[in-house]
Motif scaffolding. Structure first.
Motif, PDB file in Angstrom:
ATOM      1  N   ALA A 171      18.681 -56.751 -79.485  1.00  0.00           N
ATOM      2  CA  ALA A 171      19.261 -56.868 -80.820  1.00  0.00           C
ATOM      3  C   ALA A 171      19.929 -58.226 -81.019  1.00  0.00           C
ATOM      4  N   LEU A 172      20.491 -58.785 -79.950  1.00  0.00           N
ATOM      5  CA  LEU A 172      21.105 -60.104 -80.049  1.00  0.00           C
ATOM      6  C   LEU A 172      20.064 -61.205 -80.207  1.00  0.00           C
ATOM      7  N   VAL A 173      18.827 -60.895 -79.824  1.00  0.00           N
ATOM      8  CA  VAL A 173      17.763 -61.893 -79.960  1.00  0.00           C
ATOM      9  C   VAL A 173      17.093 -61.800 -81.325  1.00  0.00           C
ATOM     10  N   LYS A 174      16.846 -60.558 -81.814  1.00  0.00           N
ATOM     11  CA  LYS A 174      16.178 -60.416 -83.113  1.00  0.00           C
ATOM     12  C   LYS A 174      16.480 -59.098 -83.820  1.00  0.00           C
ATOM     13  N   VAL A 175      17.620 -58.538 -83.657  1.00  0.00           N
ATOM     14  CA  VAL A 175      18.191 -57.418 -84.417  1.00  0.00           C
ATOM     15  C   VAL A 175      17.425 -56.105 -84.258  1.00  0.00           C
ATOM     16  N   TRP A 176      16.108 -56.083 -84.562  1.00  0.00           N
ATOM     17  CA  TRP A 176      15.392 -54.812 -84.691  1.00  0.00           C
ATOM     18  C   TRP A 176      15.380 -53.964 -83.420  1.00  0.00           C
ATOM     19  N   PRO A 177      15.458 -54.509 -82.184  1.00  0.00           N
ATOM     20  CA  PRO A 177      15.468 -53.620 -81.015  1.00  0.00           C
ATOM     21  C   PRO A 177      16.630 -52.627 -80.995  1.00  0.00           C
ATOM     22  N   ALA A 178      17.672 -52.860 -81.799  1.00  0.00           N
ATOM     23  CA  ALA A 178      18.751 -51.870 -81.866  1.00  0.00           C
ATOM     24  C   ALA A 178      18.235 -50.527 -82.363  1.00  0.00           C
ATOM     25  N   LEU A 179      17.138 -50.531 -83.120  1.00  0.00           N
ATOM     26  CA  LEU A 179      16.595 -49.295 -83.675  1.00  0.00           C
ATOM     27  C   LEU A 179      16.016 -48.378 -82.603  1.00  0.00           C
ATOM     28  N   VAL A 180      15.740 -48.894 -81.405  1.00  0.00           N
ATOM     29  CA  VAL A 180      15.162 -48.025 -80.376  1.00  0.00           C
ATOM     30  C   VAL A 180      16.171 -46.997 -79.891  1.00  0.00           C
ATOM     31  N   LEU A 181      17.453 -47.205 -80.189  1.00  0.00           N
ATOM     32  CA  LEU A 181      18.472 -46.243 -79.773  1.00  0.00           C
ATOM     33  C   LEU A 181      18.578 -45.058 -80.720  1.00  0.00           C
ATOM     34  N   LEU A 182      17.896 -45.134 -81.858  1.00  0.00           N
ATOM     35  CA  LEU A 182      18.023 -44.074 -82.855  1.00  0.00           C
ATOM     36  C   LEU A 182      17.546 -42.726 -82.331  1.00  0.00           C
ATOM     37  N   GLY A 183      16.508 -42.738 -81.503  1.00  0.00           N
ATOM     38  CA  GLY A 183      15.923 -41.482 -81.051  1.00  0.00           C
ATOM     39  C   GLY A 183      16.433 -40.980 -79.721  1.00  0.00           C
ATOM     40  N   LEU A 282      18.821 -41.462 -90.926  1.00  0.00           N
ATOM     41  CA  LEU A 282      20.059 -40.750 -90.599  1.00  0.00           C
ATOM     42  C   LEU A 282      19.938 -39.267 -90.921  1.00  0.00           C
ATOM     43  N   LEU A 283      19.234 -38.951 -92.006  1.00  0.00           N
ATOM     44  CA  LEU A 283      19.002 -37.545 -92.330  1.00  0.00           C
ATOM     45  C   LEU A 283      18.175 -36.873 -91.241  1.00  0.00           C
ATOM     46  N   TRP A 284      17.137 -37.576 -90.777  1.00  0.00           N
ATOM     47  CA  TRP A 284      16.343 -37.007 -89.673  1.00  0.00           C
ATOM     48  C   TRP A 284      17.208 -36.771 -88.445  1.00  0.00           C
ATOM     49  N   ARG A 285      18.023 -37.745 -88.131  1.00  0.00           N
ATOM     50  CA  ARG A 285      18.873 -37.626 -86.934  1.00  0.00           C
ATOM     51  C   ARG A 285      19.810 -36.430 -87.057  1.00  0.00           C
ATOM     52  N   ALA A 286      20.341 -36.203 -88.240  1.00  0.00           N
ATOM     53  CA  ALA A 286      21.273 -35.087 -88.430  1.00  0.00           C
ATOM     54  C   ALA A 286      20.564 -33.738 -88.375  1.00  0.00           C
ATOM     55  N   ARG A 287      19.312 -33.700 -88.830  1.00  0.00           N
ATOM     56  CA  ARG A 287      18.590 -32.421 -88.913  1.00  0.00           C
ATOM     57  C   ARG A 287      17.739 -32.119 -87.688  1.00  0.00           C
ATOM     58  N   ALA A 288      17.476 -33.131 -86.848  1.00  0.00           N
ATOM     59  CA  ALA A 288      16.588 -32.915 -85.695  1.00  0.00           C
ATOM     60  C   ALA A 288      17.206 -31.917 -84.726  1.00  0.00           C
ATOM     61  N   ARG A 289      16.384 -30.984 -84.252  1.00  0.00           N
ATOM     62  CA  ARG A 289      16.848 -29.945 -83.333  1.00  0.00           C
ATOM     63  C   ARG A 289      16.045 -29.893 -82.034  1.00  0.00           C
ATOM     64  N   ARG A 290      14.810 -30.351 -82.058  1.00  0.00           N
ATOM     65  CA  ARG A 290      13.955 -30.277 -80.873  1.00  0.00           C
ATOM     66  C   ARG A 290      13.626 -31.701 -80.416  1.00  0.00           C
ATOM     67  N   TRP A 291      13.800 -31.936 -79.128  1.00  0.00           N
ATOM     68  CA  TRP A 291      13.470 -33.250 -78.548  1.00  0.00           C
ATOM     69  C   TRP A 291      12.381 -33.056 -77.505  1.00  0.00           C
ATOM     70  N   THR A 292      11.288 -33.783 -77.647  1.00  0.00           N
ATOM     71  CA  THR A 292      10.262 -33.830 -76.618  1.00  0.00           C
ATOM     72  C   THR A 292      10.449 -35.121 -75.829  1.00  0.00           C
ATOM     73  N   PRO A 293       9.760 -35.295 -74.709  1.00  0.00           N
ATOM     74  CA  PRO A 293       9.868 -36.575 -73.996  1.00  0.00           C
ATOM     75  C   PRO A 293       9.441 -37.782 -74.827  1.00  0.00           C
ATOM     76  N   ALA A 294       8.630 -37.550 -75.869  1.00  0.00           N
ATOM     77  CA  ALA A 294       8.151 -38.668 -76.688  1.00  0.00           C
ATOM     78  C   ALA A 294       9.006 -38.915 -77.920  1.00  0.00           C
ATOM     79  N   THR A 295       9.979 -38.064 -78.203  1.00  0.00           N
ATOM     80  CA  THR A 295      10.760 -38.214 -79.432  1.00  0.00           C
ATOM     81  C   THR A 295      11.458 -39.570 -79.536  1.00  0.00           C
ATOM     82  N   PRO A 296      12.120 -40.083 -78.479  1.00  0.00           N
ATOM     83  CA  PRO A 296      12.730 -41.416 -78.619  1.00  0.00           C
ATOM     84  C   PRO A 296      11.719 -42.506 -78.964  1.00  0.00           C
ATOM     85  N   TYR A 297      10.517 -42.396 -78.409  1.00  0.00           N
ATOM     86  CA  TYR A 297       9.484 -43.395 -78.694  1.00  0.00           C
ATOM     87  C   TYR A 297       9.014 -43.270 -80.148  1.00  0.00           C
TER      88      TYR A 297
END
Length: 415
Positions: A171-183, A282-297
Motif C-alpha cells: 500500500a505504501l508503494v501503490k495504495v491498492w494492495p491494502a484492499l487484499v486485507l478486506l477478505g 463494506l456491506l458484503w463484509r458486514a453480511r458475509a457469514r461463510r468463509w472458504t479458503p478462497a474467500t480472501p482471494y
C-alpha cells in the motif's frame, strides 16, 4: 500444462514467454509497439525521479509524481546508489529487477499450487497471462507491487501477521494492495493481520519521512487528475464526441485526458461510483457469514476490480494487478472467480491492442478506437459485477430447509 510433469513445463513456458517479452521490448521503437513510448517511462521518467530521490527528497511540484512514498525505494533500486546490480544501466537493471519480481510471483504460485485442495492453474494463468500485455509489464513497476500483494495473500494461511505486513508495504508503494486485507476472515486472522498492517505501515512511513523530504506531496497531484481517455468515463466522453461534444484530448498528469465541458461532472461521478463500490464492499463484509479458503482471494480480486472500473484512470498496467490477483484465486479449487479470470484475460489482450498498437486511433477518438475502448471496458465492467455477485453468493449462509414432518400415527393409519 497442469497435468503431466507440470512444473518443468511451466518453467519452460515462463522462460519462453519472458524471452518473447524481452524481444518485443528490444523492438520497442517500432510504430506498432509504441514507437518508443513504452520504454520511455523507465529511461525518461523513472530515471529522472531517481536523480531527484538520490538527493534525499521526493519530487516537488511535479504533476507526474502521483505515487505514495513507498515508490521511492522501488525506483531507487535499479540505480548505482543501492548497488543491487552494479555495472548495468538504469534501464537494464530495472528490467532485470522486474523479471526477478515476476519470477518470485511465479515461484510463489507454483509453491501454493502443491498444497492440498490447491491447483497449479494459478501459476499457468500468470505465466501465460502476463505476455498478453506484450512488453509493457517490463517497463512499469507494477509487477513489483503485484508481487507484494500476491505474497501477502498467499502468506495468509500460514501467517496473518506476514500478510498484514506485506499488504501494508504494498500500500505504501501503490495504495491498492491494502484492499487484499478486506477478505481476511473475521476473528483471530483479522485481529492479527490488521494490527500488523497498521504497525508496519506506520513504521515504514516514519522511516521514509525521516529519510526523504516532502513524502506526501503526491496527494496534491492525485486530487487534480481528470478523466483519462481509457477510463469508463473517458469511453462515454469518446462516444459523446461522435455526437458533437466539443471536448479535446490533452497530455496532463502523465496521461492523455479529456478537457472540455462536463469533464468535471464525469470525474465527480467517477469518484461517487468509487464511494458506492466501497459501500458495497463494506456491506458484503458486514453480511458475509461463510468463509472458504478462497474467500480472501476472491474478495481481493472483487475489490480491486470495483475500484478499477470506477476510477478516473484505467492505465494498461492496471491489468497486471488483476492478472496477479486472478492467478492467486486460481490456486484454490474453492474459488468462485474462474469466469472472472477468463474475462480479465480477454480484457488484457484487448488492452494491448488499445495500447500500444492502436493508441493513435484511441487518442484521435475514431470509431475503431472508441469501439476497442467500449469492448475492453465492457469486459472489465462485466468482470467486476460478476466477481462481486459470486463473492456475495458464496459467503452467504446456506439455505436451511426444515425436514418434512410426518403426520401423527393414528389407529386408522396403523391398520
Amino acid at each position: 500444462m497442469t497435468r503431466a510433469r507440470p512444473v518443468p513445463r511451466l518453467i519452460a513456458a515462463w522462460l519462453a514467454t519472458r524471452a518473447l517479452m524481452l524481444w518485443l521490448l528490444a523492438l520497442n521503437s517500432r510504430p506498432l509497439l509504441g514507437d518508443g513510448g513504452v520504454a520511455r517511462e523507465v529511461w525518461g521518467l523513472y530515471q529522472h525521479w531517481y536523480g531527484v530521490l538520490s538527493d534525499g527528497g521526493f519530487p516537488v511540484h511535479d504533476p507526474l509524481w502521483q505515487y505514495p512514498p513507498g515508490a521511492g525505494p522501488v525506483l531507487l533500486s535499479p540505480g548505482p546508489l543501492l548497488g543491487l546490480l552494479p555495472g548495468l544501466t538504469y534501464f537494464r537493471a530495472f528490467v532485470v529487477l522486474t523479471l526477478a519480481a515476476d519470477a518470485l510471483i511465479t515461484a510463489a504460485l507454483l509453491r501454493a499450487g502443491t498444497a492440498p485442495a490447491r491447483s497449479r492453474r494459478g501459476a499457468a494463468y500468470w505465466i501465460c497471462g502476463l505476455p498478453l500485455l506484450l512488453h509493457l509489464p517490463l517497463a512499469r513497476y507494477d509487477v513489483q507491487v503485484t508481487a507484494l500483494a500476491v505474497l501477502a495473500l498467499l502468506a495468509l494461511t500460514r501467517s496473518p501477521r506476514a500478510c498484514g505486513a506485506l499488504a501494508a508495504l504494498g500500500a505504501l508503494v501503490k495504495v491498492w494492495p491494502a484492499l487484499v486485507l478486506l477478505g481476511v476472515a473475521k476473528g483471530r486472522a483479522a485481529r492479527s493481520a490488521w494490527p500488523w498492517a497498521g504497525a508496519t505501515g506506520a513504521a515504514a512511513l516514519a522511516v521514509l519521512a525521516l529519510s526523504f523530504t516532502h513524502p506526501l506531496d503526491f496527494l496534491r497531484n492525485q486530487g487534480g487528475r481528470g478523466v483519462q481517455i481509457e477510463s469508463l468515463g473517458g469511453t462515454l466522453l469518446s462516444l459523446a464526441s461522435h455526437a458533437g461534444w466539443p471536448g479535446t484530448v490533452r497530455y496532463r498528469y502523465g496521461a492523455m485526458e479529456f478537457t472540455g465541458p462536463y469533464v468535471s461532472l464525469v470525474a465527480g461521478a467517477s469518484l461517487a461510483l468509487t464511494a458506492v463500490g466501497l459501500g458495497l464492499l463494506l456491506l458484503w463484509r458486514a453480511r458475509a457469514r461463510r468463509w472458504t479458503p478462497a474467500t480472501p482471494y476472491d474478495a481481493a480480486l472483487s475489490a480491486v476490480l470495483l475500484f478499477t472500473v470506477t476510477s478516473r484512470v484505467i492505465s494498461p498496467q492496471y491489468l497486471i494487478w488483476l492478472l496477479g490477483l486472478s492467478a492467486v484465486c486460481l490456486t484454490s479449487r474453492h474459488t468462485a472467480q474462474r469466469p472472472v479470470a477468463a474475462l480479465i484475460a480477454a480484457a488484457s489482450a484487448l488492452s494491448s491492442v488499445i495500447y500500444p498498437v492502436c493508441y493513435d486511433q484511441v487518442m484521435a477518438g475514431t470509431w475503431p478506437g472508441t469501439a476497442l475502448l467500449l469492448l475492453r471496458n465492457a469486459l472489465l465492467l462485466a468482470a467486476a459485477a460478476l466477481a462481486y455477485a459470486r463473492l456475495w453468493r458464496t459467503t452467504r449462509p446456506a439455505p436451511h430447509f426444515p425436514a418434512p414432518q410426518r403426520p401423527p400415527l393414528t389407529s386408522a393409519t396403523a391398520r
